[in-house]
Write a protein that holds these residues in place. Structure first.
Motif, PDB file in Angstrom:
ATOM      1  N   PHE A   1       0.812  -1.215   0.000  1.00 42.56           N
ATOM      2  CA  PHE A   1       0.000   0.000   0.000  1.00 42.56           C
ATOM      3  C   PHE A   1       0.852   1.275   0.000  1.00 42.56           C
ATOM      4  O   PHE A   1       0.470   2.286  -0.576  1.00 42.56           O
ATOM      5  N   ILE A   2       2.017   1.205   0.676  1.00 41.11           N
ATOM      6  CA  ILE A   2       2.880   2.386   0.758  1.00 41.11           C
ATOM      7  C   ILE A   2       3.489   2.723  -0.600  1.00 41.11           C
ATOM      8  O   ILE A   2       3.574   3.893  -0.980  1.00 41.11           O
ATOM      9  N   LEU A   3       3.910   1.710  -1.353  1.00 37.27           N
ATOM     10  CA  LEU A   3       4.548   1.942  -2.649  1.00 37.27           C
ATOM     11  C   LEU A   3       3.636   2.669  -3.636  1.00 37.27           C
ATOM     12  O   LEU A   3       4.014   3.730  -4.156  1.00 37.27           O
ATOM     13  N   PRO A   4       2.414   2.178  -3.910  1.00 36.42           N
ATOM     14  CA  PRO A   4       1.559   2.928  -4.838  1.00 36.42           C
ATOM     15  C   PRO A   4       1.150   4.301  -4.310  1.00 36.42           C
ATOM     16  O   PRO A   4       1.028   5.249  -5.088  1.00 36.42           O
ATOM     17  N   ALA A   5       0.962   4.414  -2.992  1.00 35.27           N
ATOM     18  CA  ALA A   5       0.635   5.733  -2.428  1.00 35.27           C
ATOM     19  C   ALA A   5       1.780   6.709  -2.665  1.00 35.27           C
ATOM     20  O   ALA A   5       1.566   7.868  -3.044  1.00 35.27           O
ATOM     21  N   GLY A   6       3.011   6.246  -2.480  1.00 36.53           N
ATOM     22  CA  GLY A   6       4.169   7.088  -2.733  1.00 36.53           C
ATOM     23  C   GLY A   6       4.291   7.480  -4.193  1.00 36.53           C
ATOM     24  O   GLY A   6       4.634   8.627  -4.519  1.00 36.53           O
ATOM     25  N   LEU A   7       4.003   6.532  -5.089  1.00 38.39           N
ATOM     26  CA  LEU A   7       4.032   6.843  -6.525  1.00 38.39           C
ATOM     27  C   LEU A   7       3.015   7.923  -6.875  1.00 38.39           C
ATOM     28  O   LEU A   7       3.318   8.852  -7.632  1.00 38.39           O
ATOM     29  N   LEU A   8       1.824   7.790  -6.320  1.00 42.12           N
ATOM     30  CA  LEU A   8       0.775   8.784  -6.610  1.00 42.12           C
ATOM     31  C   LEU A   8       1.133  10.157  -6.034  1.00 42.12           C
ATOM     32  O   LEU A   8       0.971  11.179  -6.707  1.00 42.12           O
ATOM     33  N   ILE A   9       1.616  10.185  -4.804  1.00 43.54           N
ATOM     34  CA  ILE A   9       1.964  11.463  -4.179  1.00 43.54           C
ATOM     35  C   ILE A   9       3.106  12.141  -4.931  1.00 43.54           C
ATOM     36  O   ILE A   9       3.027  13.326  -5.274  1.00 43.54           O
ATOM     37  N   ALA A  10       4.183  11.388  -5.186  1.00 41.21           N
ATOM     38  CA  ALA A  10       5.343  11.976  -5.864  1.00 41.21           C
ATOM     39  C   ALA A  10       4.986  12.417  -7.279  1.00 41.21           C
ATOM     40  O   ALA A  10       5.357  13.515  -7.712  1.00 41.21           O
ATOM     41  N   GLY A  11       4.253  11.567  -8.000  1.00 43.23           N
ATOM     42  CA  GLY A  11       3.916  11.882  -9.390  1.00 43.23           C
ATOM     43  C   GLY A  11       3.014  13.086  -9.526  1.00 43.23           C
ATOM     44  O   GLY A  11       3.294  14.000 -10.319  1.00 43.23           O
ATOM     45  N   TRP A  12       1.937  13.103  -8.759  1.00 43.30           N
ATOM     46  CA  TRP A  12       0.991  14.217  -8.895  1.00 43.30           C
ATOM     47  C   TRP A  12       1.518  15.505  -8.278  1.00 43.30           C
ATOM     48  O   TRP A  12       1.193  16.600  -8.745  1.00 43.30           O
TER      49      TRP A  12
ATOM     50  N   SER B   1       1.485  -1.712  -9.691  1.00 43.25           N
ATOM     51  CA  SER B   1       1.972  -2.229  -8.412  1.00 43.25           C
ATOM     52  C   SER B   1       0.824  -2.758  -7.549  1.00 43.25           C
ATOM     53  O   SER B   1       0.995  -3.734  -6.823  1.00 43.25           O
ATOM     54  N   ILE B   2      -0.344  -2.150  -7.649  1.00 44.67           N
ATOM     55  CA  ILE B   2      -1.507  -2.655  -6.903  1.00 44.67           C
ATOM     56  C   ILE B   2      -1.953  -4.003  -7.454  1.00 44.67           C
ATOM     57  O   ILE B   2      -2.215  -4.945  -6.705  1.00 44.67           O
ATOM     58  N   VAL B   3      -2.019  -4.106  -8.778  1.00 44.43           N
ATOM     59  CA  VAL B   3      -2.455  -5.358  -9.409  1.00 44.43           C
ATOM     60  C   VAL B   3      -1.483  -6.494  -9.096  1.00 44.43           C
ATOM     61  O   VAL B   3      -1.903  -7.627  -8.848  1.00 44.43           O
ATOM     62  N   LEU B   4      -0.199  -6.200  -9.069  1.00 44.35           N
ATOM     63  CA  LEU B   4       0.791  -7.239  -8.766  1.00 44.35           C
ATOM     64  C   LEU B   4       0.902  -7.509  -7.270  1.00 44.35           C
ATOM     65  O   LEU B   4       1.199  -8.633  -6.868  1.00 44.35           O
ATOM     66  N   GLY B   5       0.671  -6.496  -6.440  1.00 46.94           N
ATOM     67  CA  GLY B   5       0.895  -6.645  -5.012  1.00 46.94           C
ATOM     68  C   GLY B   5      -0.278  -7.161  -4.216  1.00 46.94           C
ATOM     69  O   GLY B   5      -0.099  -7.889  -3.243  1.00 46.94           O
ATOM     70  N   CYS B   6      -1.490  -6.811  -4.596  1.00 50.28           N
ATOM     71  CA  CYS B   6      -2.662  -7.210  -3.801  1.00 50.28           C
ATOM     72  C   CYS B   6      -2.875  -8.715  -3.730  1.00 50.28           C
ATOM     73  O   CYS B   6      -3.246  -9.223  -2.670  1.00 50.28           O
ATOM     74  N   PRO B   7      -2.657  -9.470  -4.817  1.00 50.73           N
ATOM     75  CA  PRO B   7      -2.798 -10.927  -4.660  1.00 50.73           C
ATOM     76  C   PRO B   7      -1.860 -11.501  -3.609  1.00 50.73           C
ATOM     77  O   PRO B   7      -2.234 -12.420  -2.888  1.00 50.73           O
ATOM     78  N   ALA B   8      -0.660 -10.948  -3.478  1.00 48.69           N
ATOM     79  CA  ALA B   8       0.271 -11.431  -2.451  1.00 48.69           C
ATOM     80  C   ALA B   8      -0.279 -11.148  -1.056  1.00 48.69           C
ATOM     81  O   ALA B   8      -0.157 -11.974  -0.151  1.00 48.69           O
ATOM     82  N   CYS B   9      -0.908  -9.979  -0.890  1.00 47.87           N
ATOM     83  CA  CYS B   9      -1.510  -9.647   0.404  1.00 47.87           C
ATOM     84  C   CYS B   9      -2.639 -10.602   0.748  1.00 47.87           C
ATOM     85  O   CYS B   9      -2.718 -11.120   1.859  1.00 47.87           O
ATOM     86  N   VAL B  10      -3.504 -10.842  -0.220  1.00 49.10           N
ATOM     87  CA  VAL B  10      -4.637 -11.741   0.004  1.00 49.10           C
ATOM     88  C   VAL B  10      -4.140 -13.141   0.339  1.00 49.10           C
ATOM     89  O   VAL B  10      -4.610 -13.790   1.277  1.00 49.10           O
ATOM     90  N   PHE B  11      -3.140 -13.598  -0.420  1.00 45.40           N
ATOM     91  CA  PHE B  11      -2.572 -14.924  -0.192  1.00 45.40           C
ATOM     92  C   PHE B  11      -1.977 -15.028   1.207  1.00 45.40           C
ATOM     93  O   PHE B  11      -2.176 -16.019   1.904  1.00 45.40           O
TER      94      PHE B  11
END
Length: 200
Positions: free
Chosen positions: A67-78, A178-188
């Motif tokens: 969750f931190i990685l995509p949030a950081g991408l969005l904050i830095a990018g925008w 990163s969300i699409v690749l990372g969330c399945p790992a979280c669920v698993f």
């Protein structure tokens, strides 16, 4: 980063280089925190599983990074796209570093725990002569190779993507990936301990 701070924020190269400190802070803080909590998390799930440890018990420490990685991408990018004060962009960059480390450490320890005996060994000829399975070495090599290929391939398309779409939309695409690749790992990692406890 140089194109953001030298281009968007019009900083000199000597000043723009100081923004790497934000990335370093994120990486350092996350590595220290994750190193402290990775083993207690593993022990918690091991005790919950009647004292039997599983490699998958290393994955829950990956969840915050997902969750931190995509949030950081969005904050830095925008922030860079909208030319918000540079500290906001630095906070996003620190979050990117802070999100990458738990993911990296969790994957590495998962692979090491999966292939316990030979995970870090590179003495191929010795192990072949002794008749050992080399799958642990191959697994760590595959993880490192994939990470290296991503590090090689990303700079080939990223500048053109950010130039065409801007930092905001380009970072949004990366955050979605990163969300699409990372969330399945979280669920698993959340579901797996319950499955083991139920002997499925």
């Amino acid at each position: 980063m140089p194109s953001i701070f030298e281009g968007t924020y019009r900083e000199k190269t000597s000043i723009a280089g100081l923004h790497y400190i934000a990335l370093g802070l994120g990486l350092t803080l996350a590595s220290q925190l994750n190193a402290r909590y990775m083993d207690p998390i593993y022990i918690y799930y091991k005790n919950k599983n009647n004292g039997v440890g599983e490699p998958e018990f290393r994955l829950p420490s990956m969840v915050p990074g997902t969750f931190i990685l995509p949030a950081g991408l969005l904050i830095a990018g925008w922030a860079a796209d909208q030319k918000v004060h540079w500290i906001v962009t630095d906070i996003g960059i620190a979050m990117i570093g802070g999100g990458m480390i738990p993911i990296f450490q969790s994957i590495q320890t998962y692979v090491v725990d999966t292939y316990t005996l030979h995970a870090a060994s590179g003495e191929l000829s010795v192990y072949r002569s002794w008749g050992y399975n080399l799958s642990g070495f191959v697994a760590l090599a595959a993880v490192s190779c994939l990470r290296s290929l991503a590090g090689f391939g990303f700079p080939l398309f990223a500048p053109a993507m950010f130039h065409k779409l801007g930092y905001g939309k380009g970072s949004t695409i990366l955050a979605c990936v990163s969300i699409v690749l990372g969330c399945p790992a979280c669920v698993f990692s959340i579901i797996y301990p319950d499955l083991t406890a139920d002997n499925l």
